[in-house]
Design a protein around this motif. Sequence first.
Motif, PDB file in Angstrom:
ATOM      1  N   HIS A  99       0.938  -1.205   0.039  1.00 47.40           N
ATOM      2  CA  HIS A  99      -0.041   0.031  -0.055  1.00 47.40           C
ATOM      3  C   HIS A  99       0.835   1.222  -0.211  1.00 47.40           C
ATOM      4  O   HIS A  99       0.732   1.997  -0.720  1.00 47.40           O
ATOM      5  CB  HIS A  99      -0.776   0.195   1.135  1.00 47.40           C
ATOM      6  N   GLY A 100       1.866   1.054   0.929  1.00 47.19           N
ATOM      7  CA  GLY A 100       2.480   2.526   1.091  1.00 47.19           C
ATOM      8  C   GLY A 100       3.557   2.478  -0.292  1.00 47.19           C
ATOM      9  O   GLY A 100       3.595   3.947  -0.662  1.00 47.19           O
ATOM     10  N   GLY A 101       4.152   1.747  -0.875  1.00 43.68           N
ATOM     11  CA  GLY A 101       4.732   1.574  -2.303  1.00 43.68           C
ATOM     12  C   GLY A 101       4.108   1.885  -3.176  1.00 43.68           C
ATOM     13  O   GLY A 101       4.301   2.819  -4.010  1.00 43.68           O
ATOM     14  N   GLY A 102       2.707   1.637  -3.248  1.00 42.75           N
ATOM     15  CA  GLY A 102       1.925   1.901  -4.403  1.00 42.75           C
ATOM     16  C   GLY A 102       1.489   3.303  -4.398  1.00 42.75           C
ATOM     17  O   GLY A 102       1.373   3.969  -5.254  1.00 42.75           O
ATOM     18  N   ILE A 103       1.321   3.996  -2.994  1.00 38.27           N
ATOM     19  CA  ILE A 103       0.924   5.557  -2.945  1.00 38.27           C
ATOM     20  C   ILE A 103       2.132   6.279  -3.281  1.00 38.27           C
ATOM     21  O   ILE A 103       2.077   7.329  -4.186  1.00 38.27           O
ATOM     22  CB  ILE A 103       0.499   5.817  -1.539  1.00 38.27           C
ATOM     23  N   ILE A 104       3.457   5.617  -3.026  1.00 39.43           N
ATOM     24  CA  ILE A 104       4.709   6.760  -3.248  1.00 39.43           C
ATOM     25  C   ILE A 104       5.009   6.426  -4.866  1.00 39.43           C
ATOM     26  O   ILE A 104       5.182   7.490  -5.415  1.00 39.43           O
ATOM     27  CB  ILE A 104       6.030   6.136  -2.573  1.00 39.43           C
TER      28      ILE A 104
END
Length: 285
Positions: A230-235
């Motif tokens: 999730h965090g990697g996708g947002i960034i």
Amino acid sequence: MTRKPSRTSLLCPNCRRLISNDEPLCPYCGIRKPGSGLKNNAMVRGMSDPDLIFKVIIGVNVVMYIVSLAVSMVRGEGIGITGNPLSLFSPSNEAMLFLGASGVYPIKVAGHWWSLVAANWLHGSVLHIVFNMLAFRNLAPFVMREFGTYRLVIIFILGGVASYLVSFLAGVTFTIGASGAVCALVGAALYFGKSRGGAYGNAVYRQVSGWVVSIALFGFVVPGINNWAHGGGIIAGAGLAWALGYLERKRESQRDKFLALLCGVVTAASLLLAVFTAATTIHIR
């Protein structure tokens, strides 16, 4: 014998405005040779159709989910039919592995590097795919409106790949789902709101920031959520949005079209390889 008159006008394959078919440049968007056969073939035209893009992305996710259930049952591993709604109609982990689940084990042990692409199209239960497709259907129209059809495809696919790369580097053992790709759309919307500013941009930024907080809270409350993805996708989504630009500042170009087409081809190849790998294990068994 009467000759049929030749076509003298067409819709620009990039901006979809009516122009003469012998224009060297589109007078609206500046694309070169808009009347060429390559730029007007069915595949390229189809990628500019918003409704078709939505249907294809959701349709491929649904098809791969059905395939995963079928592979699980044919291998004799069954599907999850329990009282727990979170695991209702769940394919087996073995079926998921052969169809492209990602993480440290599939990549380092099984050598499935293509799972960085394929895992974005797999889901672990009926609720899993329903939630992700509803989120995609809510976010995609906004991203498409502000960034364009081709950039939506690029952000969704490359953002998903980046989310699984982050998961792998973080040591996540086994993971699937389109949530990383969906979070890339969230990141793109977040970048748009912050970059554009003004009343509209600030409103978008505040709303999307609320989604980010909700995603983070959901990830820490519900067990089994891949927060790294999730965090990697947002960034990744924010980074891709910055690199590609949004329509208010820069129209879509042939580069965007080519990259979107390349993403689609690589995705199709990865999923075909996934299905072939799973079919081979069924044959051996």
